[in-house]
Design a protein around this motif. Sequence first.
Motif, PDB file in Angstrom:
ATOM      1  N   TYR A  90       0.865  -1.178   0.000  1.00  0.00           N
ATOM      2  CA  TYR A  90       0.000   0.000   0.000  1.00  0.00           C
ATOM      3  C   TYR A  90       0.906   1.234   0.000  1.00  0.00           C
ATOM      4  N   GLN A  91       0.339   2.342  -0.451  1.00  0.00           N
ATOM      5  CA  GLN A  91       1.076   3.604  -0.482  1.00  0.00           C
ATOM      6  C   GLN A  91       0.410   4.579   0.470  1.00  0.00           C
ATOM      7  N   ILE A  92       1.223   5.289   1.266  1.00  0.00           N
ATOM      8  CA  ILE A  92       0.661   6.333   2.126  1.00  0.00           C
ATOM      9  C   ILE A  92       0.586   7.609   1.301  1.00  0.00           C
ATOM     10  N   SER A  93      -0.647   8.082   1.124  1.00  0.00           N
ATOM     11  CA  SER A  93      -0.905   9.227   0.261  1.00  0.00           C
ATOM     12  C   SER A  93      -1.973  10.097   0.919  1.00  0.00           C
ATOM     13  N   GLN A  94      -2.637  10.940   0.157  1.00  0.00           N
ATOM     14  CA  GLN A  94      -3.771  11.723   0.650  1.00  0.00           C
ATOM     15  C   GLN A  94      -4.928  11.546  -0.321  1.00  0.00           C
ATOM     16  N   TYR A  95      -6.121  11.403   0.225  1.00  0.00           N
ATOM     17  CA  TYR A  95      -7.276  11.144  -0.637  1.00  0.00           C
ATOM     18  C   TYR A  95      -8.269  12.310  -0.628  1.00  0.00           C
ATOM     19  N   ASP A  96      -9.127  12.373   0.379  1.00  0.00           N
ATOM     20  CA  ASP A  96     -10.219  13.345   0.341  1.00  0.00           C
ATOM     21  C   ASP A  96      -9.885  14.676   1.009  1.00  0.00           C
ATOM     22  N   LEU A  97      -8.785  14.754   1.745  1.00  0.00           N
ATOM     23  CA  LEU A  97      -8.401  16.013   2.397  1.00  0.00           C
ATOM     24  C   LEU A  97      -6.965  16.367   2.015  1.00  0.00           C
ATOM     25  N   PRO A  98      -6.734  16.816   0.781  1.00  0.00           N
ATOM     26  CA  PRO A  98      -5.370  17.170   0.371  1.00  0.00           C
ATOM     27  C   PRO A  98      -4.877  18.422   1.082  1.00  0.00           C
ATOM     28  N   LEU A  99      -3.567  18.584   1.102  1.00  0.00           N
ATOM     29  CA  LEU A  99      -2.964  19.731   1.783  1.00  0.00           C
ATOM     30  C   LEU A  99      -3.252  21.044   1.054  1.00  0.00           C
ATOM     31  N   LYS A 119      -6.343  21.552  -9.333  1.00  0.00           N
ATOM     32  CA  LYS A 119      -7.394  20.981  -8.481  1.00  0.00           C
ATOM     33  C   LYS A 119      -6.888  20.702  -7.077  1.00  0.00           C
ATOM     34  N   ARG A 120      -5.689  20.104  -7.000  1.00  0.00           N
ATOM     35  CA  ARG A 120      -5.170  19.724  -5.689  1.00  0.00           C
ATOM     36  C   ARG A 120      -3.665  19.468  -5.758  1.00  0.00           C
ATOM     37  N   ILE A 121      -3.010  19.602  -4.622  1.00  0.00           N
ATOM     38  CA  ILE A 121      -1.632  19.144  -4.441  1.00  0.00           C
ATOM     39  C   ILE A 121      -1.621  18.330  -3.163  1.00  0.00           C
ATOM     40  N   HIS A 122      -1.194  17.081  -3.267  1.00  0.00           N
ATOM     41  CA  HIS A 122      -1.116  16.269  -2.049  1.00  0.00           C
ATOM     42  C   HIS A 122       0.269  15.638  -1.917  1.00  0.00           C
ATOM     43  N   ILE A 123       0.599  15.237  -0.716  1.00  0.00           N
ATOM     44  CA  ILE A 123       1.889  14.613  -0.448  1.00  0.00           C
ATOM     45  C   ILE A 123       1.728  13.102  -0.389  1.00  0.00           C
ATOM     46  N   GLU A 124       2.767  12.391  -0.773  1.00  0.00           N
ATOM     47  CA  GLU A 124       2.743  10.939  -0.705  1.00  0.00           C
ATOM     48  C   GLU A 124       4.174  10.417  -0.785  1.00  0.00           C
ATOM     49  N   GLU A 125       4.307   9.123  -0.612  1.00  0.00           N
ATOM     50  CA  GLU A 125       5.625   8.497  -0.709  1.00  0.00           C
ATOM     51  C   GLU A 125       5.814   7.908  -2.104  1.00  0.00           C
ATOM     52  N   ASP A 126       7.052   7.941  -2.584  1.00  0.00           N
ATOM     53  CA  ASP A 126       7.356   7.341  -3.871  1.00  0.00           C
ATOM     54  C   ASP A 126       7.482   5.829  -3.707  1.00  0.00           C
ATOM     55  N   ALA A 127       7.365   5.124  -4.813  1.00  0.00           N
ATOM     56  CA  ALA A 127       7.561   3.673  -4.818  1.00  0.00           C
ATOM     57  C   ALA A 127       8.994   3.360  -5.234  1.00  0.00           C
ATOM     58  N   GLY A 128       9.352   2.088  -5.205  1.00  0.00           N
ATOM     59  CA  GLY A 128      10.676   1.681  -5.671  1.00  0.00           C
ATOM     60  C   GLY A 128      10.736   1.692  -7.194  1.00  0.00           C
ATOM     61  N   LYS A 129      11.779   1.120  -7.725  1.00  0.00           N
ATOM     62  CA  LYS A 129      11.982   1.122  -9.171  1.00  0.00           C
ATOM     63  C   LYS A 129      12.214  -0.295  -9.663  1.00  0.00           C
ATOM     64  N   LEU A 130      11.449  -0.700 -10.669  1.00  0.00           N
ATOM     65  CA  LEU A 130      11.617  -2.022 -11.266  1.00  0.00           C
ATOM     66  C   LEU A 130      12.724  -1.980 -12.322  1.00  0.00           C
ATOM     67  N   LEU A 149       7.035  12.887  -2.271  1.00  0.00           N
ATOM     68  CA  LEU A 149       6.505  13.452  -3.510  1.00  0.00           C
ATOM     69  C   LEU A 149       5.403  14.449  -3.206  1.00  0.00           C
ATOM     70  N   ILE A 150       5.218  15.383  -4.127  1.00  0.00           N
ATOM     71  CA  ILE A 150       3.932  16.068  -4.208  1.00  0.00           C
ATOM     72  C   ILE A 150       3.333  15.702  -5.556  1.00  0.00           C
ATOM     73  N   GLU A 151       2.046  15.431  -5.563  1.00  0.00           N
ATOM     74  CA  GLU A 151       1.338  15.213  -6.825  1.00  0.00           C
ATOM     75  C   GLU A 151       0.483  16.436  -7.096  1.00  0.00           C
ATOM     76  N   ILE A 152       0.713  17.060  -8.230  1.00  0.00           N
ATOM     77  CA  ILE A 152       0.002  18.277  -8.616  1.00  0.00           C
ATOM     78  C   ILE A 152      -0.989  17.900  -9.715  1.00  0.00           C
ATOM     79  N   VAL A 153      -2.270  17.989  -9.395  1.00  0.00           N
ATOM     80  CA  VAL A 153      -3.327  17.569 -10.323  1.00  0.00           C
ATOM     81  C   VAL A 153      -4.006  18.806 -10.896  1.00  0.00           C
TER      82      VAL A 153
END
Length: 475
Positions: A90-99, A119-130, A149-153
């Motif tokens: 699982y990934q720790i991210s933000q869903y309904d209450l972004p920063l 629309k939103r910017i939320h923080i989350e953790e990156d995954a590894g690399k295959l 990470l920040i994800e900018i939507v």
Amino acid sequence: MKYEAVIGLEVHAELLTESKIFCSCTTKFGGEPNTHVCPVCLGLPGTLPVLNKKVVEYAVRAGLALNCTIANFSKMDRKNYFYPDLPKAYQISQYDLPLCSNGYVEIEVDGQTKKIGIKRIHIEEDAGKLLHENTDGSLVDYNRAGVPLIEIVSEPDMSTPEEAYQYLTKLKSILEYTEVSDCKMQEGSLRVDTNVSVRPVGSTELGTKIELKNLNSFKAVQKALEYEIKRQIKVLEEGGTIVQETRRWNESKGITEPMRTKEEAHDYRYFPEPDLVPIIVTDEWKEEIRKSLPEMPHHKRERFIAEYGLPEYDAKIITSSKKMADFFEKCVLEYDSPKTVSNWLMGEFSRLMNETGKEIDEVPVTPQMLVKLLKLIDNGVISGSIAKTVFEEMFGTGKEPEVIVEEKGLKQIANENELREIIKKVIAENPKSVEDYKNGKEKAMGFLVGQVMKATKGKANPQLTNQILKEELSK
């Protein structure tokens, strides 16, 4: 029937914190596989995450620079999906209450300004690399797992690939100026996913959305969108149906290809992260971060036009990169000809950076070295054309310009007697051009000057060459 595209972008930017989002492991790029890891970012049983405060600060910093509303209260959520690059499954991210939410950036396309909503910017953790280097299977490097990470939507406010390109360019510039991310796409610090659909012109209903991945440059985003828009229109015109899916961009073939069907939000089974407390951003902390924001690119551009007299085009190009803008200002502190510095940065400097794929801070040429080169031209030690040769050597070796000039014997021939003898020889060897000049053909003078430059390997002083040539031709 005419169609129009609807484009939205999701940008993942790795933050420039020294440690990961939930542990103290380094975020430094590279290293031997699985050496920047610990029990927390490997998701081992019994470990607990601790949120890095700097991650929240950098996200708020980006949000403020992008005109967002900053939430006083937000939380982290678990996003469940089973891929080998996520050790916890699982990934720790933000869903309904972004920063951050409800922001915007303004872009310019064809002389028109357009506001693109965020629309939103939320923080989350990156995954590894295959790593798909082994024919027997894939390997996983978890060094990147847990990098913040920040994800900018964006809102789906873009309608052309050019608008998407300009939006990404502006966004990258702002993230670099605020120093929250280095935005190095070649290192995975900035990654872009696009969502694109088409609909009849005038329609208010959105078409079926396609997500595009494997986009390693802004130009790739632009080309992939151009192809995908044409593909979707062709499918609809032939009576077909667009299937919601994720497609990858095949750079070598110049086409998009099916990758997998697209998951819906409910497929991730989001729920609040039980091991982390809510995030509280006080108004006082928010204001403290706001006051620390630097001059933004559009403000710097306006100042460069007013303070240094740069044309708008020059100012726009130079201020699009904070590193280049800083380099420029350091140069003009020691060299009072901003336009000359601008010409070199947009000319030889940019050409060699593009050829080598280097950023300006990765080049061994310092502002002081460029100023020394420009002063060698002003003082008549070398010509402008020779200066380009010297600069290329500086760019490749990091040597000082005067050292290169001395080592390679590139000083201008400014001795009048020496130059006159060379010119007399050129005149003697080119009687037809001499006759043409005397018959009023000015182009003949340019040819003779070129022959002098050829004979001196570009080292003849241009002004003195023209002066002596005219004297000798008038005899």
